[in-house]
Write a protein that holds these residues in place. Structure first.
Motif, PDB file in Angstrom:
ATOM      1  N   SER A  57       0.853  -1.192   0.000  1.00 41.85           N
ATOM      2  CA  SER A  57       0.000   0.000   0.000  1.00 41.85           C
ATOM      3  C   SER A  57       0.886   1.238   0.000  1.00 41.85           C
ATOM      4  N   GLY A  58       0.242   2.400  -0.198  1.00 43.96           N
ATOM      5  CA  GLY A  58       0.989   3.654  -0.210  1.00 43.96           C
ATOM      6  C   GLY A  58       1.834   3.775  -1.467  1.00 43.96           C
ATOM      7  N   SER A  59       3.076   4.232  -1.304  1.00 47.68           N
ATOM      8  CA  SER A  59       3.968   4.398  -2.455  1.00 47.68           C
ATOM      9  C   SER A  59       4.748   3.127  -2.757  1.00 47.68           C
ATOM     10  N   LEU A  60       4.338   2.000  -2.156  1.00 51.48           N
ATOM     11  CA  LEU A  60       4.975   0.712  -2.405  1.00 51.48           C
ATOM     12  C   LEU A  60       4.074  -0.147  -3.284  1.00 51.48           C
ATOM     13  N   ALA A  61       4.705  -0.994  -4.084  1.00 53.67           N
ATOM     14  CA  ALA A  61       3.961  -1.917  -4.938  1.00 53.67           C
ATOM     15  C   ALA A  61       4.662  -3.263  -4.911  1.00 53.67           C
ATOM     16  N   ALA A  62       3.888  -4.334  -5.041  1.00 48.21           N
ATOM     17  CA  ALA A  62       4.441  -5.689  -5.030  1.00 48.21           C
ATOM     18  C   ALA A  62       3.807  -6.488  -6.157  1.00 48.21           C
ATOM     19  N   ALA A  63       4.657  -7.158  -6.939  1.00 50.74           N
ATOM     20  CA  ALA A  63       4.162  -7.984  -8.037  1.00 50.74           C
ATOM     21  C   ALA A  63       5.214  -9.017  -8.396  1.00 50.74           C
ATOM     22  N   ASP A  64       4.809 -10.294  -8.388  1.00 54.60           N
ATOM     23  CA  ASP A  64       5.685 -11.394  -8.800  1.00 54.60           C
ATOM     24  C   ASP A  64       7.014 -11.393  -8.040  1.00 54.60           C
ATOM     25  N   GLY A  65       6.946 -11.143  -6.755  1.00 59.05           N
ATOM     26  CA  GLY A  65       8.149 -11.190  -5.932  1.00 59.05           C
ATOM     27  C   GLY A  65       9.023  -9.951  -6.011  1.00 59.05           C
ATOM     28  N   THR A  66       8.574  -8.946  -6.765  1.00 58.53           N
ATOM     29  CA  THR A  66       9.355  -7.709  -6.905  1.00 58.53           C
ATOM     30  C   THR A  66       8.659  -6.580  -6.155  1.00 58.53           C
ATOM     31  N   LEU A  67       9.421  -5.856  -5.353  1.00 56.32           N
ATOM     32  CA  LEU A  67       8.903  -4.707  -4.608  1.00 56.32           C
ATOM     33  C   LEU A  67       9.387  -3.424  -5.266  1.00 56.32           C
ATOM     34  N   THR A  68       8.470  -2.471  -5.417  1.00 54.64           N
ATOM     35  CA  THR A  68       8.813  -1.170  -5.985  1.00 54.64           C
ATOM     36  C   THR A  68       8.571  -0.094  -4.937  1.00 54.64           C
ATOM     37  N   PHE A  69       9.587   0.724  -4.714  1.00 58.43           N
ATOM     38  CA  PHE A  69       9.514   1.842  -3.768  1.00 58.43           C
ATOM     39  C   PHE A  69       9.531   3.131  -4.599  1.00 58.43           C
TER      40      PHE A  69
END
Length: 250
Positions: A57-69
């Motif tokens: 949630s927030g400015s973080l994203a998660a997809a297929d084991g990858t985290l985006t900040f």
């Protein structure tokens, strides 16, 4: 043998040297460079964290084991480099130990060629662990570039490794590479004005030094003049004494 005394020419030379030294300009010390502050305006990171079934949630994203900040803010010192970038958001998952866990307030700390990922860790039914270091990042290959007041820090494919705390509270997947982009805007602080008292002290010192030097030169000249007068008096007294009369031999 009579001692030789300094004459008028020697005394004049002493006065000229003393006055020249007194009138030499005082060179001020160069001012130190004003400190520069670089504020992170945008920080983005992508971490192949290996975690599955992570809710972001927030400015973080998660997809297929990858985290985006995304949308990170903080400070950056281009030399070394050093600084930190903080992100807003949470990650919720079930740890390898089967405990529901929430990570929040992710922070990337940069210290030269080393980096660290810190999170507030909240395991279900346990106390929160504030800003626990869960992974290290190898930033030795990260590049720093500057253009005017803008500083960029870019790292691609940086290796990561879970810490002991990370292995305890994170998922079971293996940690992969880390990509980082940081943009900072630098500003230079205006030099602080010197207090009025300091300026007065500096001015007083500049005036006092020539006065002292001239005073010493004048005292030296006076002492030489007194010595010259005394020498002339002795010579005059010696000339006034009558010459002794020598009786002729019988």
């Amino acid at each position: 043998m009579q001692a030789r005394h300094l004459g008028v020419d020697a005394r004049s030379a002493i006065l000229v040297i003393a006055l020249a030294a007194a009138l030499l300009p005082v060179t001020a010390l160069p001012a130190q460079a004003a400190p520069r502050t670089c504020t992170v305006s945008q920080a983005t990171a992508v971490w192949d964290a290996g975690g599955s079934d992570v809710q972001a949630s927030g400015s973080l994203a998660a997809a297929d084991g990858t985290l985006t900040f995304d949308q990170g803010t903080g400070v950056l010192e281009p030399v070394a480099p050093s600084g930190s970038a903080s992100f807003d958001g949470t990650l919720a998952y079930t740890s390898a130990a089967g405990v529901k866990t929430t990570l929040s307030a992710p922070t990337l700390v940069i210290d030269g060629g080393k980096g660290a990922l810190l999170f507030d860790v909240q395991p279900e039914g346990a106390d929160q662990m504030p800003q626990a270091p869960l992974a290290t990042v190898d930033l030795r290959a990260a590049a720093v570039s500057e253009s005017g007041d803008i500083v960029n820090l870019d790292g691609v494919g940086a290796a990561t490794e879970l810490t002991a705390e990370g292995r305890d509270v994170l998922w079971s997947g293996a940690a992969g590479t880390f990509d980082l982009t940081v943009v900072a805007t630098c500003t230079t602080a205006e030099p602080a004005a010197a207090p009025a008292g300091d300026e007065a002290d500096a001015g007083g010192t500049g005036i006092l030094v020539p006065v002292v030097v001239v005073g010493i030169a004048a005292l030296l000249a006076a002492l030489l003049a007194v010595g010259s007068v005394q020498r002339r008096k002795r010579n005059s007294a010696r000339s006034a004494q009558p010459e002794p009369v020598v009786d002729p031999l019988p």
